[in-house]
Structure formats: structure tokens, C-alpha cells
Design a protein around this motif. Structure first.
Motif, mmCIF file in Angstrom:
data_model
loop_
_atom_site.group_PDB
_atom_site.id
_atom_site.type_symbol
_atom_site.label_atom_id
_atom_site.label_comp_id
_atom_site.label_asym_id
_atom_site.label_seq_id
_atom_site.Cartn_x
_atom_site.Cartn_y
_atom_site.Cartn_z
ATOM 1 N N GLU A 215 -32.637 27.907 35.129
ATOM 2 C CA GLU A 215 -33.724 28.710 35.673
ATOM 3 C C GLU A 215 -34.715 27.723 36.283
ATOM 4 O OE1 GLU A 215 -36.172 32.574 34.172
ATOM 5 O OE2 GLU A 215 -35.869 30.978 32.721
ATOM 6 N N ASN A 216 -35.147 27.974 37.520
ATOM 7 C CA ASN A 216 -35.985 26.968 38.163
ATOM 8 C C ASN A 216 -37.472 27.178 37.885
ATOM 9 O OD1 ASN A 216 -37.317 28.440 40.333
ATOM 10 N ND2 ASN A 216 -35.338 28.504 41.366
ATOM 11 N N ILE A 217 -38.231 26.195 38.284
ATOM 12 C CA ILE A 217 -39.667 26.148 38.018
ATOM 13 C C ILE A 217 -40.393 27.382 38.571
ATOM 14 C CG2 ILE A 217 -40.181 24.752 40.070
ATOM 15 C CD1 ILE A 217 -42.162 23.160 38.266
ATOM 16 N N TYR A 218 -39.923 27.913 39.691
ATOM 17 C CA TYR A 218 -40.541 29.104 40.279
ATOM 18 C C TYR A 218 -40.156 30.355 39.495
ATOM 19 C CZ TYR A 218 -41.708 26.041 44.142
ATOM 20 O OH TYR A 218 -42.200 25.022 44.897
ATOM 21 N N ASP A 219 -38.901 30.431 39.066
ATOM 22 C CA ASP A 219 -38.472 31.563 38.245
ATOM 23 C C ASP A 219 -39.273 31.632 36.948
ATOM 24 O OD1 ASP A 219 -36.507 32.197 40.114
ATOM 25 O OD2 ASP A 219 -34.944 31.075 39.045
ATOM 26 N N LEU A 220 -39.685 30.475 36.466
ATOM 27 C CA LEU A 220 -40.476 30.403 35.239
ATOM 28 C C LEU A 220 -41.939 30.773 35.479
ATOM 29 C CD1 LEU A 220 -38.990 27.071 33.843
ATOM 30 C CD2 LEU A 220 -38.541 29.392 33.001
ATOM 31 N N GLY A 221 -42.325 30.936 36.752
ATOM 32 C CA GLY A 221 -43.695 31.320 37.088
ATOM 33 C C GLY A 221 -44.685 30.167 37.065
ATOM 34 N N TRP A 222 -44.201 28.945 37.203
ATOM 35 C CA TRP A 222 -45.082 27.778 37.132
ATOM 36 C C TRP A 222 -45.983 27.711 38.349
ATOM 37 C CZ3 TRP A 222 -46.135 25.207 33.003
ATOM 38 C CH2 TRP A 222 -46.911 24.057 33.114
ATOM 39 N N THR A 223 -47.287 27.516 38.128
ATOM 40 C CA THR A 223 -48.248 27.443 39.231
ATOM 41 C C THR A 223 -49.193 26.257 39.128
ATOM 42 O OG1 THR A 223 -49.778 28.897 38.055
ATOM 43 C CG2 THR A 223 -48.234 29.942 39.602
ATOM 44 N N SER A 224 -48.969 25.386 38.184
ATOM 45 C CA SER A 224 -49.843 24.232 38.001
ATOM 46 C C SER A 224 -49.196 22.986 38.588
ATOM 47 C CB SER A 224 -50.114 24.038 36.502
ATOM 48 O OG SER A 224 -51.117 23.082 36.295
ATOM 49 N N TYR A 225 -49.814 21.838 38.346
ATOM 50 C CA TYR A 225 -49.261 20.579 38.835
ATOM 51 C C TYR A 225 -47.913 20.283 38.190
ATOM 52 C CZ TYR A 225 -53.842 19.642 40.794
ATOM 53 O OH TYR A 225 -54.989 19.730 41.517
ATOM 54 N N ILE A 226 -47.064 19.588 38.921
ATOM 55 C CA ILE A 226 -45.717 19.279 38.456
ATOM 56 C C ILE A 226 -45.737 18.445 37.179
ATOM 57 C CG2 ILE A 226 -45.400 17.234 39.901
ATOM 58 C CD1 ILE A 226 -42.586 19.630 39.562
ATOM 59 N N GLU A 227 -46.626 17.472 37.085
ATOM 60 C CA GLU A 227 -46.642 16.636 35.880
ATOM 61 C C GLU A 227 -46.906 17.476 34.638
ATOM 62 O OE1 GLU A 227 -48.515 12.616 33.903
ATOM 63 O OE2 GLU A 227 -49.151 13.164 35.907
ATOM 64 N N ASP A 228 -47.755 18.475 34.755
ATOM 65 C CA ASP A 228 -48.045 19.330 33.604
ATOM 66 C C ASP A 228 -46.814 20.094 33.136
ATOM 67 O OD1 ASP A 228 -50.665 18.478 33.594
ATOM 68 O OD2 ASP A 228 -51.389 20.192 34.755
ATOM 69 N N PHE A 229 -45.888 20.380 34.043
ATOM 70 C CA PHE A 229 -44.641 21.058 33.680
ATOM 71 C C PHE A 229 -43.861 20.247 32.646
ATOM 72 C CE2 PHE A 229 -40.055 21.744 34.415
ATOM 73 C CZ PHE A 229 -39.975 23.082 34.103
ATOM 74 N N PHE A 230 -43.967 18.929 32.733
ATOM 75 C CA PHE A 230 -43.209 18.067 31.851
ATOM 76 C C PHE A 230 -43.918 17.736 30.544
ATOM 77 C CE2 PHE A 230 -41.659 16.854 36.140
ATOM 78 C CZ PHE A 230 -40.380 17.337 35.985
ATOM 79 N N ARG A 231 -45.197 17.999 30.462
ATOM 80 C CA ARG A 231 -45.962 17.693 29.251
ATOM 81 C C ARG A 231 -45.623 18.714 28.162
ATOM 82 N NH1 ARG A 231 -50.100 14.051 30.151
ATOM 83 N NH2 ARG A 231 -50.654 13.797 32.338
#
Length: 111
Positions: A89-105
Motif C-alpha cells: 500500500e503506498n504512501i498516498y493510499d495511507l493518506g500521508w500528507t506530511s513531510y516524507i522524513e516524518d513518514f519514517f519516524r
């Protein structure tokens, strides 16, 4: 292209942060960063332009034309492409809207 260099630099910065504090990041961060780096580093100028110009224009319309925002958006697109390629499932499907680095934290990824 300046955006490409900024994105590649940001990816390396994330990897350096992971090395300094691995417990603060998801276990798959290095794998994702390596994939994003390879995709962006090998992206043709034409393809990069097709992706980056509309992103930049969007930010410009909002009065937020900043190379770092554009680079972050490029990284998100590339991460989504990689996730699709490996069947996740990709980052957009997950509804991510913040900075990319925060996705990994860990603290923001699980929040």
C-alpha cells in the motif's frame, strides 16, 4: 536539476539520521531510502521535468514555491512508485500528507 540534488541530499540526510538513532525510525527506512535514491538518481531529465514542473507550479499558485517542498513531493511520488512496484500500500493510499522524513519516524508513523 537543483530539485534532484536537493532530494538526493535529503534522502542521505534521512539515512544519516537513521544511523545516528535507529530506534527513532521504521526498520524499512534504509531500504526505502536506497530505492528512492536509486530511482531519482537514474531518472532522466525529461521524466524529472514532467514530474517536477507541475509540482512547482502548484506550490507557486499557493505562494509556497520552495525547492525543498518540491523535492519532498518528488520523494513522496518516487516512494509511492516503489511501494507499488513491490506490492505494498503506498504512501498516498495511507493518506500521508506530511513531510516524507516524518513518514519514517516511529513516533509519527504509528501515531
Amino acid at each position: 536539476m537543483r530539485i534532484k540534488l536537493i532530494a538526493l541530499s535529503q534522502i542521505r540526510n534521512i539515512e544519516d539520521s537513521v544511523k545516528r538513532n535507529p530506534m527513532a525510525y521504521r526498520k524499512d527506512t534504509t531500504e526505502y531510502c536506497d530505492a528512492m535514491y536509486d530511482i531519482i538518481a537514474n531518472m532522466s531529465s525529461e521524466r524529472l521535468t514532467r514530474i517536477v514542473v507541475p509540482i512547482y507550479e502548484n506550490y507557486e499558485e499557493m505562494g509556497m514555491a520552495d525547492d525543498r517542498y518540491v523535492a519532498d513531493s518528488l520523494m513522496m511520488i518516487v516512494l509511492a512508485l516503489y511501494q507499488n512496484e513491490i506490492g505494498e500500500e503506498n504512501i498516498y493510499d495511507l493518506g500521508w500528507t506530511s513531510y516524507i522524513e516524518d513518514f519514517f519516524r516511529v513516533n509519527t508513523a504509528t501515531a
